[in-house]
Design a protein around this motif. Structure first.
Motif, PDB file in Angstrom:
ATOM      1  N   ASN A  25      50.314  57.402  12.112  1.00 50.46           N
ATOM      2  CA  ASN A  25      50.404  58.244  11.102  1.00 50.46           C
ATOM      3  C   ASN A  25      51.458  57.764  10.073  1.00 50.46           C
ATOM      4  O   ASN A  25      52.323  56.929  10.312  1.00 50.46           O
ATOM      5  CB  ASN A  25      50.140  59.859  11.105  1.00 50.46           C
ATOM      6  N   LEU A  26      51.030  58.050   8.681  1.00 51.75           N
ATOM      7  CA  LEU A  26      52.103  57.564   7.487  1.00 51.75           C
ATOM      8  C   LEU A  26      52.599  58.704   6.879  1.00 51.75           C
ATOM      9  O   LEU A  26      51.811  59.529   6.426  1.00 51.75           O
ATOM     10  CB  LEU A  26      51.629  56.785   6.648  1.00 51.75           C
ATOM     11  N   VAL A  27      53.959  58.827   6.837  1.00 53.98           N
ATOM     12  CA  VAL A  27      54.509  59.933   6.079  1.00 53.98           C
ATOM     13  C   VAL A  27      55.219  59.560   4.871  1.00 53.98           C
ATOM     14  O   VAL A  27      56.079  58.570   4.874  1.00 53.98           O
ATOM     15  CB  VAL A  27      55.491  60.611   6.958  1.00 53.98           C
ATOM     16  N   LEU A  28      54.812  60.002   3.557  1.00 57.29           N
ATOM     17  CA  LEU A  28      55.583  59.666   2.218  1.00 57.29           C
ATOM     18  C   LEU A  28      56.160  60.618   1.985  1.00 57.29           C
ATOM     19  O   LEU A  28      55.672  61.931   2.022  1.00 57.29           O
ATOM     20  CB  LEU A  28      54.451  59.012   1.300  1.00 57.29           C
ATOM     21  N   ALA A  29      57.468  60.471   1.173  1.00 59.67           N
ATOM     22  CA  ALA A  29      58.131  61.778   0.671  1.00 59.67           C
ATOM     23  C   ALA A  29      58.895  61.219  -0.475  1.00 59.67           C
ATOM     24  O   ALA A  29      59.531  60.103  -0.612  1.00 59.67           O
ATOM     25  CB  ALA A  29      58.874  62.254   1.702  1.00 59.67           C
ATOM     26  N   VAL A  30      59.219  62.074  -1.174  1.00 61.43           N
ATOM     27  CA  VAL A  30      60.298  62.127  -2.439  1.00 61.43           C
ATOM     28  C   VAL A  30      61.518  63.101  -2.031  1.00 61.43           C
ATOM     29  O   VAL A  30      60.956  64.466  -1.731  1.00 61.43           O
ATOM     30  CB  VAL A  30      59.667  62.188  -3.741  1.00 61.43           C
ATOM     31  N   GLU A  31      62.485  62.840  -1.938  1.00 59.63           N
ATOM     32  CA  GLU A  31      63.644  63.357  -1.370  1.00 59.63           C
ATOM     33  C   GLU A  31      64.873  63.430  -2.421  1.00 59.63           C
ATOM     34  O   GLU A  31      65.276  62.670  -3.287  1.00 59.63           O
ATOM     35  CB  GLU A  31      64.277  62.984  -0.031  1.00 59.63           C
ATOM     36  N   ASP A  32      65.728  64.757  -2.375  1.00 61.36           N
ATOM     37  CA  ASP A  32      66.976  64.717  -2.826  1.00 61.36           C
ATOM     38  C   ASP A  32      67.896  64.455  -1.860  1.00 61.36           C
ATOM     39  O   ASP A  32      68.224  65.457  -1.152  1.00 61.36           O
ATOM     40  CB  ASP A  32      67.083  66.107  -3.658  1.00 61.36           C
ATOM     41  N   PRO A  33      68.612  63.472  -1.701  1.00 64.16           N
ATOM     42  CA  PRO A  33      69.675  63.274  -0.812  1.00 64.16           C
ATOM     43  C   PRO A  33      71.081  63.885  -1.024  1.00 64.16           C
ATOM     44  O   PRO A  33      71.724  63.668  -0.154  1.00 64.16           O
ATOM     45  CB  PRO A  33      69.703  61.645  -0.727  1.00 64.16           C
ATOM     46  N   LYS A  34      71.126  64.450  -2.130  1.00 65.14           N
ATOM     47  CA  LYS A  34      72.360  65.153  -2.562  1.00 65.14           C
ATOM     48  C   LYS A  34      73.549  64.197  -2.373  1.00 65.14           C
ATOM     49  O   LYS A  34      74.661  64.783  -1.684  1.00 65.14           O
ATOM     50  CB  LYS A  34      72.572  66.406  -1.652  1.00 65.14           C
ATOM     51  N   ASP A  35      73.398  63.285  -3.222  1.00 60.79           N
ATOM     52  CA  ASP A  35      74.447  62.160  -2.989  1.00 60.79           C
ATOM     53  C   ASP A  35      75.573  62.696  -4.294  1.00 60.79           C
ATOM     54  O   ASP A  35      75.185  62.215  -5.313  1.00 60.79           O
ATOM     55  CB  ASP A  35      73.879  60.991  -3.308  1.00 60.79           C
ATOM     56  N   GLY A  36      76.606  63.323  -3.974  1.00 61.02           N
ATOM     57  CA  GLY A  36      77.597  63.650  -4.818  1.00 61.02           C
ATOM     58  C   GLY A  36      78.278  62.432  -5.423  1.00 61.02           C
ATOM     59  O   GLY A  36      79.165  62.865  -6.592  1.00 61.02           O
ATOM     60  N   SER A  37      78.451  61.485  -5.041  1.00 62.56           N
ATOM     61  CA  SER A  37      79.063  60.329  -5.706  1.00 62.56           C
ATOM     62  C   SER A  37      78.453  59.499  -6.718  1.00 62.56           C
ATOM     63  O   SER A  37      79.247  58.618  -7.532  1.00 62.56           O
ATOM     64  CB  SER A  37      79.164  59.341  -4.546  1.00 62.56           C
ATOM     65  N   ILE A  38      77.113  59.791  -7.165  1.00 63.51           N
ATOM     66  CA  ILE A  38      76.682  59.289  -8.148  1.00 63.51           C
ATOM     67  C   ILE A  38      75.939  60.244  -9.206  1.00 63.51           C
ATOM     68  O   ILE A  38      75.863  61.398  -8.661  1.00 63.51           O
ATOM     69  CB  ILE A  38      75.565  58.321  -7.620  1.00 63.51           C
ATOM     70  N   LYS A  39      75.403  59.736 -10.516  1.00 62.97           N
ATOM     71  CA  LYS A  39      74.637  60.679 -11.339  1.00 62.97           C
ATOM     72  C   LYS A  39      73.234  60.275 -10.844  1.00 62.97           C
ATOM     73  O   LYS A  39      72.754  59.201 -10.973  1.00 62.97           O
ATOM     74  CB  LYS A  39      75.075  60.106 -12.629  1.00 62.97           C
ATOM     75  N   GLN A  40      72.342  61.289 -10.538  1.00 61.51           N
ATOM     76  CA  GLN A  40      71.076  61.333  -9.934  1.00 61.51           C
ATOM     77  C   GLN A  40      70.027  61.651 -11.133  1.00 61.51           C
ATOM     78  O   GLN A  40      70.119  62.477 -11.744  1.00 61.51           O
ATOM     79  CB  GLN A  40      70.631  62.114  -8.805  1.00 61.51           C
ATOM     80  N   ARG A  41      69.231  60.652 -11.572  1.00 62.95           N
ATOM     81  CA  ARG A  41      68.197  60.690 -12.377  1.00 62.95           C
ATOM     82  C   ARG A  41      66.768  60.822 -11.665  1.00 62.95           C
ATOM     83  O   ARG A  41      66.018  61.735 -12.169  1.00 62.95           O
ATOM     84  CB  ARG A  41      68.158  59.680 -13.461  1.00 62.95           C
ATOM     85  N   LEU A  42      66.521  60.211 -10.725  1.00 61.41           N
ATOM     86  CA  LEU A  42      65.305  60.283  -9.885  1.00 61.41           C
ATOM     87  C   LEU A  42      65.468  60.723  -8.290  1.00 61.41           C
ATOM     88  O   LEU A  42      66.660  60.153  -7.790  1.00 61.41           O
ATOM     89  CB  LEU A  42      64.433  58.876 -10.113  1.00 61.41           C
ATOM     90  N   PRO A  43      64.462  61.361  -7.806  1.00 61.14           N
ATOM     91  CA  PRO A  43      64.729  61.218  -6.254  1.00 61.14           C
ATOM     92  C   PRO A  43      64.652  60.297  -5.474  1.00 61.14           C
ATOM     93  O   PRO A  43      63.757  59.199  -6.101  1.00 61.14           O
ATOM     94  CB  PRO A  43      63.655  62.682  -5.997  1.00 61.14           C
ATOM     95  N   ALA A  44      64.843  60.116  -4.361  1.00 60.00           N
ATOM     96  CA  ALA A  44      64.713  58.936  -3.368  1.00 60.00           C
ATOM     97  C   ALA A  44      63.363  58.873  -2.874  1.00 60.00           C
ATOM     98  O   ALA A  44      62.669  60.081  -2.961  1.00 60.00           O
ATOM     99  CB  ALA A  44      65.769  59.056  -2.319  1.00 60.00           C
ATOM    100  N   VAL A  45      62.598  57.707  -2.562  1.00 65.14           N
ATOM    101  CA  VAL A  45      61.296  57.493  -2.369  1.00 65.14           C
ATOM    102  C   VAL A  45      61.439  57.218  -0.837  1.00 65.14           C
ATOM    103  O   VAL A  45      62.128  56.230  -0.423  1.00 65.14           O
ATOM    104  CB  VAL A  45      60.465  56.657  -2.991  1.00 65.14           C
ATOM    105  N   THR A  46      60.729  57.530   0.139  1.00 62.65           N
ATOM    106  CA  THR A  46      60.843  57.482   1.756  1.00 62.65           C
ATOM    107  C   THR A  46      59.514  57.096   2.148  1.00 62.65           C
ATOM    108  O   THR A  46      58.486  57.751   1.743  1.00 62.65           O
ATOM    109  CB  THR A  46      61.609  58.252   2.444  1.00 62.65           C
ATOM    110  N   ALA A  47      59.402  56.266   3.139  1.00 65.45           N
ATOM    111  CA  ALA A  47      58.296  56.025   3.967  1.00 65.45           C
ATOM    112  C   ALA A  47      58.680  56.002   5.594  1.00 65.45           C
ATOM    113  O   ALA A  47      59.405  55.420   5.870  1.00 65.45           O
ATOM    114  CB  ALA A  47      57.445  54.794   3.384  1.00 65.45           C
TER     115      ALA A  47
END
Length: 435
Positions: free
Chosen positions: A234-256
């Motif tokens: 099976n293949l699992v695709l996701a968009v995630e918020d990694p809560k990285d406080g060291s940067i300014k976040q504009r987009l979520p992370a994409v994982t597979a």
């Protein structure tokens, strides 16, 4: 024979005796009646009287048989009671679970007393504020959870989910925090649970509630979709918020994540991650690859291994250096590292098992990145830890664990005394009651 049968047996015998006596008396009466008859009486009267006696006797016998059958009829046995499930008017079902967990540790050498669990990336360098010979204990890893399932629309499909909390929140690990809180329907999941990139499935078992060097137990808010190609893949695709406080976040992370089972005793997982990192208005793309495997060598012997290569991110894999920093001229510089954890677990008996494990992280020696660090002795060139533990479960709800761990970190720059190495040397113990 049931209780009703035992208490009614004398009654049945008495009734049968009375019945036999009545039958004998009836037959005797018939005989006397026949003897009293004169030859002149009609044979038809004798026959009719005999017929009436026989019919009366037959009715009495049938009545007694019916009463006896009623007395000895078996009492229906109720079906065994099932475990109660909490339900509400809407039809939703809930199941509560959790554990009470007590951790203790004797730290021969290690990090801050305010932190109970692993801190290999921040242990003091030798001779520079070392912390030695300390005892620590906590129940902060005690856990409470609830699984739920509710019917949605027509058909057999249902909405399911989980809410789980512990007390490892905050800097001192003493505050309530959310571990998992999600709902899933069909092939979709929305909420917070294990990251699709940094999964814990392939980490060797530890007594420490947090992982050792080379592993990750990241949980993120996410939207996830699963595509099943076959029972083994099976293949699992996701968009995630990694809560990285060291940067300014504009987009979520994409994982597979691609999962495949080669055989009943071997399964693997290949993962990928991409995320935009922004400081002020400058941006860099962080990326990572991961590969995990679990192999049952023989029944009772399991080998686990997990590997990561990551550039520009410190939010997914534990104990990493800052993923991206800004140089004096404003350029963004990225850290890059490789990590691996490997361990062998042996089930000695039904109640006793043990694990030997090793974890290692190696960071690229990028001089521009090192020069841009504000504290070079707090960033690491290498991390490693080795551990051995045993778990004993005398009964199913109870489990006791004992573990020894030793590890070191090598910093990019030395402390004022010239030392570049810090040491982690501990004995951990745990007692868990699951409910």
């Amino acid at each position: 024979m049931n209780t009703t049968q035992l208490f009614n047996k004398p009654t049945i015998t008495l009734k049968r005796t009375v019945l036999m006596s009545m039958m004998a008396m009836s037959l005797g009466g018939i005989s006397l009646s026949i003897q009293a008859q004169t030859p002149a009486q009609s044979n038809q009267q004798e026959i009719e009287q005999l017929r009436q006696e026989v019919q009366a006797l037959r009715a009495l016998v049938e009545q007694q048989q019916a009463q006896t059958a009623t007395v000895i009829a078996p009492v229906p046995v109720s079906a065994p009671a099932t475990k109660p499930v909490m339900k509400i008017a809407s039809g939703a079902e809930f199941n509560l679970y959790g554990n009470i967990r007590a951790d203790a540790s004797y730290q021969a050498e290690g990090g801050s007393a305010a932190r109970m669990y692993n801190q290999i990336n921040a242990v003091p360098l030798k001779g520079a504020g070392e912390r030695s010979d300390e005892f620590k204990s906590t129940l902060s890893a005690t856990r409470l959870g609830m699984d739920f399932k509710a019917p949605v629309g027509a058909g057999d499909k249902a909405l399911s989910g989980k809410v789980e909390v512990d007390f490892l929140g905050g800097a001192g690990f003493d505050n309530l925090r959310i571990r998992h809180a999600y709902m899933s329907y069909a092939n979709w999941l929305i909420g917070q649970t294990w990251s699709n990139f940094a999964v814990p499935d392939y980490i060797p078992e530890t007594v420490d509630a947090l992982v050792y060097a080379g592993g990750s137990i990241k949980r993120t808010p996410q939207v996830r979709h699963i595509s099943t190609f076959s029972p083994a893949t099976n293949l699992v695709l996701a968009v995630e918020d990694p809560k990285d406080g060291s940067i300014k976040q504009r987009l979520p992370a994409v994982t597979a994540r691609l999962n495949h089972k080669f055989a009943d005793n071997l399964r693997v997982s290949a993962r990928a991650m991409g995320h935009e990192k922004r400081i002020n208005e400058d941006e860099k793309t962080a990326w990572g690859l991961g590969l995990g495997a679990k192999y049952d060598v023989v029944p009772g012997t399991t080998l686990k291994a997990d590997y990561y290569h990551v550039k520009g991110d410190s939010s997914f894999v534990s104990y990493a250096n800052p993923g991206v920093i800004a140089a004096a001229n404003g350029d963004l510089l990225q850290s890059e590292f490789d990590s691996i954890s490997v361990g062998l677990t042996q089930q000695f008996t039904e109640k006793l098992r043990g694990t030997l494990g090793y974890g290692y992280m190696s960071f690229d020696d990028d001089q521009d990145y090192i020069d841009a660090l504000s504290n070079k002795s707090s960033a690491n060139k290498d991390l490693w830890q080795a551990w051995a533990n045993v778990f004993y479960s005398p009964t199913k709800p109870l489990s006791f664990g004992l573990e020894y761990v030793y590890g070191e970190r090598e910093a990019f720059a030395a402390a004022p005394n010239g030392s570049k190495t810090g040491e982690d040397n501990r004995i951990n113990a745990v007692a868990i009651y699951n409910f």
